[in-house]
Write a protein that holds these residues in place. Structure first.
Motif, mmCIF file in Angstrom:
data_model
loop_
_atom_site.group_PDB
_atom_site.id
_atom_site.type_symbol
_atom_site.label_atom_id
_atom_site.label_comp_id
_atom_site.label_asym_id
_atom_site.label_seq_id
_atom_site.Cartn_x
_atom_site.Cartn_y
_atom_site.Cartn_z
ATOM 1 N N CYS A 31 44.489 48.520 37.903
ATOM 2 C CA CYS A 31 45.193 47.684 36.922
ATOM 3 C C CYS A 31 45.703 46.399 37.565
ATOM 4 O O CYS A 31 45.551 45.300 37.007
ATOM 5 N N LEU A 32 46.309 46.520 38.744
ATOM 6 C CA LEU A 32 46.818 45.333 39.435
ATOM 7 C C LEU A 32 45.685 44.400 39.828
ATOM 8 O O LEU A 32 45.815 43.170 39.742
ATOM 9 N N ALA A 33 44.562 44.974 40.271
ATOM 10 C CA ALA A 33 43.419 44.146 40.665
ATOM 11 C C ALA A 33 42.876 43.362 39.471
ATOM 12 O O ALA A 33 42.527 42.184 39.595
ATOM 13 N N VAL A 34 42.810 44.001 38.308
ATOM 14 C CA VAL A 34 42.333 43.317 37.105
ATOM 15 C C VAL A 34 43.260 42.160 36.746
ATOM 16 O O VAL A 34 42.808 41.051 36.413
ATOM 17 N N LEU A 35 44.569 42.388 36.839
ATOM 18 C CA LEU A 35 45.531 41.332 36.531
ATOM 19 C C LEU A 35 45.428 40.186 37.532
ATOM 20 O O LEU A 35 45.566 39.012 37.165
ATOM 21 N N VAL A 36 45.188 40.496 38.790
ATOM 22 C CA VAL A 36 45.020 39.451 39.802
ATOM 23 C C VAL A 36 43.798 38.598 39.484
ATOM 24 O O VAL A 36 43.839 37.361 39.576
ATOM 25 N N VAL A 37 42.711 39.236 39.093
ATOM 26 C CA VAL A 37 41.486 38.498 38.738
ATOM 27 C C VAL A 37 41.743 37.600 37.532
ATOM 28 O O VAL A 37 41.327 36.429 37.503
ATOM 29 N N ILE A 38 42.452 38.125 36.538
ATOM 30 C CA ILE A 38 42.763 37.327 35.348
ATOM 31 C C ILE A 38 43.645 36.143 35.710
ATOM 32 O O ILE A 38 43.406 35.012 35.273
ATOM 33 N N GLY A 39 44.672 36.402 36.522
ATOM 34 C CA GLY A 39 45.569 35.328 36.929
ATOM 35 C C GLY A 39 44.858 34.249 37.717
ATOM 36 O O GLY A 39 45.108 33.050 37.525
ATOM 37 N N ARG A 40 43.975 34.650 38.616
ATOM 38 C CA ARG A 40 43.222 33.682 39.405
ATOM 39 C C ARG A 40 42.308 32.841 38.511
ATOM 40 O O ARG A 40 42.183 31.622 38.691
ATOM 41 N N ALA A 41 41.682 33.489 37.535
ATOM 42 C CA ALA A 41 40.803 32.758 36.621
ATOM 43 C C ALA A 41 41.594 31.753 35.782
ATOM 44 O O ALA A 41 41.137 30.622 35.548
ATOM 45 N N MET A 42 42.776 32.141 35.319
ATOM 46 C CA MET A 42 43.598 31.230 34.528
ATOM 47 C C MET A 42 44.013 30.020 35.353
ATOM 48 O O MET A 42 44.024 28.887 34.852
ATOM 49 N N ALA A 43 44.377 30.246 36.607
ATOM 50 C CA ALA A 43 44.794 29.138 37.468
ATOM 51 C C ALA A 43 43.637 28.209 37.790
ATOM 52 O O ALA A 43 43.786 26.984 37.794
ATOM 53 N N GLN A 44 42.467 28.776 38.061
ATOM 54 C CA GLN A 44 41.308 27.954 38.392
ATOM 55 C C GLN A 44 40.822 27.144 37.201
ATOM 56 O O GLN A 44 40.266 26.053 37.365
#
Length: 217
Positions: free
Chosen positions: A82-95
């Motif tokens: 779950c945390l890994a999925v949120l990290v991927v989402i957060g990174r995509a939003m920032a990029q």
């Protein structure tokens, strides 16, 4: 606010008109955006407590050590996933996010699947304020005049938390060293022809202080 697929100028859906120039451009720091917008630290603590409870419950009720270990490993694996999925989402939003400050407006290019540009003229900005964080980033909040409204969902996560009815756009997780706050303050002051002291909301919020000369009449 408009959707687009092609950017003739990075961060902008079209070329700037004559007389308008870019003063600053930048993107959020991905970890700072992800951790604050998606509350990663709070969720990590919650999952840690849940995994701890799962381990204790499995150890006290399982018939064998193997069952307890399997139950604990399953809980830990799901939490990390779950945390890994949120990290991927957060990174995509920032990029996907790109902020632009010109001598006439602030432009937010946001959106992962479909880029969207939000143009905020200086004349629509009532006040601006900044909050600095310990990780070396800052959030620049723009309070719009009462006649200007942007949907909170269209802005998120580039919007001030808990301001849904009257959304406040935010340049989020911008490195302090980028100088974005100073550039915006000077541009707003120049647009207004003279510095104006804005009203800064007290109490709960994301504001540490108003940008000098950051109000536009």
């Amino acid at each position: 606010m408009r959707e687009h697929e092609i950017e003739p100028v990075p961060g902008l859906p079209e070329k700037l008109p004559e007389g308008e120039g870019i003063l600053w451009q930048g993107s959020p720091r991905w970890w700072s955006l992800a951790s604050r917008a998606l509350h990663l630290r709070g969720l990590a603590l919650y999952f840690a407590l849940m995994v701890g409870w799962s381990i204790w419950n499995a150890a006290s009720s399982a018939a064998s050590f193997g069952e307890a270990a399997f139950a604990s490993a399953t809980s830990l694996g799901l939490a990390l996933l779950c945390l890994a999925v949120l990290v991927v989402i957060g990174r995509a939003m920032a990029q996907a996010a790109f902020y632009t400050i010109t001598n006439k407006r602030v432009v937010l290019r946001v959106g992962v699947a479909l880029p969207m540009t939000i143009n905020i003229p200086f004349t629509a900005i009532e006040t601006a304020a900044v909050k600095r964080h310990a990780d070396g980033t800052e959030d620049i909040v723009l309070t719009l005049s009462s006649k200007q409204k942007i949907a909170w969902l269209a802005l998120w996560p580039h919007a001030r938390p808990w301001r849904v009815a009257r959304a406040e756009p935010m340049l989020r997780a911008v490195p302090v060293t980028s100088g974005a706050a100073q550039v915006l303050a000077r541009a707003l002051a120049a647009s207004a022809s003279m510095p104006v002291t804005p009203v800064v909301e007290q109490g709960r919020g994301v504001r540490d202080g108003a940008l000098p000369g950051a109000a536009v009449a």
